[in-house]
Design an enzyme around this catalytic site. Structure first.
Site, PDB file in Angstrom:
ATOM      1  N   GLU A  38       0.841  -1.192   0.000  1.00 53.16           N
ATOM      2  CA  GLU A  38       0.000   0.000   0.000  1.00 53.16           C
ATOM      3  C   GLU A  38       0.880   1.248   0.000  1.00 53.16           C
ATOM      4  OE1 GLU A  38      -2.845   2.472   3.093  1.00 53.16           O
ATOM      5  OE2 GLU A  38      -2.793   0.279   3.270  1.00 53.16           O
ATOM      6  N   ARG A  42       0.346  10.327   0.306  1.00 47.66           N
ATOM      7  CA  ARG A  42       0.676  11.413   1.231  1.00 47.66           C
ATOM      8  C   ARG A  42       1.832  12.271   0.724  1.00 47.66           C
ATOM      9  NH1 ARG A  42       0.752   8.108   7.007  1.00 47.66           N
ATOM     10  NH2 ARG A  42      -1.173   6.936   6.668  1.00 47.66           N
ATOM     11  N   LYS A 126     -11.130  -1.563   6.118  1.00 48.39           N
ATOM     12  CA  LYS A 126      -9.974  -1.199   6.925  1.00 48.39           C
ATOM     13  C   LYS A 126     -10.492  -0.673   8.261  1.00 48.39           C
ATOM     14  CE  LYS A 126      -6.276   2.298   7.020  1.00 48.39           C
ATOM     15  NZ  LYS A 126      -5.495   3.245   6.191  1.00 48.39           N
TER      16      LYS A 126
END
Length: 208
Positions: A38, A42, A126
């Protein structure tokens, strides 16, 4: 790929500042036994990093994390992301992820959010931020009333706490960063990353 949750017990959550690190980092993780990677959106380098991994590391299943808008869904999938992970969800974001054609894990931290997703036919989620939102006791408490929900807890999970999460019936895998120490990334010590990834990949459910 039917479910990203079943690829490995741990999904590395990667923040890539320099896109040139993406390929060797991904190769180290895959060699250690963690194929699902993943890459969080960001940093400005994230889309390029996803594109490079998708093109040059065929054994990796690269995804995009910290997806918080329909525009980011499009950016991630266009770059080659094979799954999407969000810290939370809205109707617009859920529609975009569902329409992307790739598996996705919308983020939840409350029972109401879980039930709302189950109403919409989403069973894989998640759980974030895992430790701050109640951790293992919280997930244990909702396994009974909501057995159809499967989770990837992420947020504050360590090498020491991961096996406890993996022992739960509603946890398929965990997300973490402990196999990606900042000093190893800075030094480009990919062999250390591979070794830590191998340790993470070997995590098994503790004996009852």
């Amino acid at each position: 790929m039917t479910s990203v949750l079943d690829l490995a017990p741990v999904i590395p959550v990667v923040v890539i500042k320099d896109a040139e690190d993406a390929v060797p980092l991904a190769r180290a993780l895959v060699a250690g036994g963690l194929p699902a990677i993943e890459v969080t959106l960001r940093t400005p380098a994230a889309p390029e990093a996803i594109r490079a991994i998708a093109a040059e590391v065929p054994d990796a299943v690269v995804g995009a994390g910290t997806v918080i808008s329909p525009a980011q869904v499009e950016t991630a999938v266009s770059a080659g992301a094979r799954f999407l992970v969000s810290p939370g969800w809205t109707e617009a974001l859920l529609d975009a992820m569902r329409g992307s054609g790739v598996p996705f894990l919308p983020g939840v931290s409350t029972v109401s959010e879980v039930v709302a997703l189950l109403e919409r036919g989403v069973t894989e989620m998640k759980f974030f931020p895992a430790e701050a939102a109640g951790g293992k006791p919280y997930l244990t408490s909702i396994a009974g009333p909501l057995p159809q929900a499967r989770f990837c807890p992420t947020g504050g999970i360590s090498r020491e706490s991961a096996p406890g999460y993996l022992s739960l019936p509603n946890v398929a895998c965990v997300g973490g960063t402990w196999m990606l120490p900042a000093d190893a990334i800075a030094a480009k010590d990919w062999s250390r990353v591979e070794s830590l990834a191998a340790e993470a990949a070997s995590l098994a459910t503790p004996a009852a």
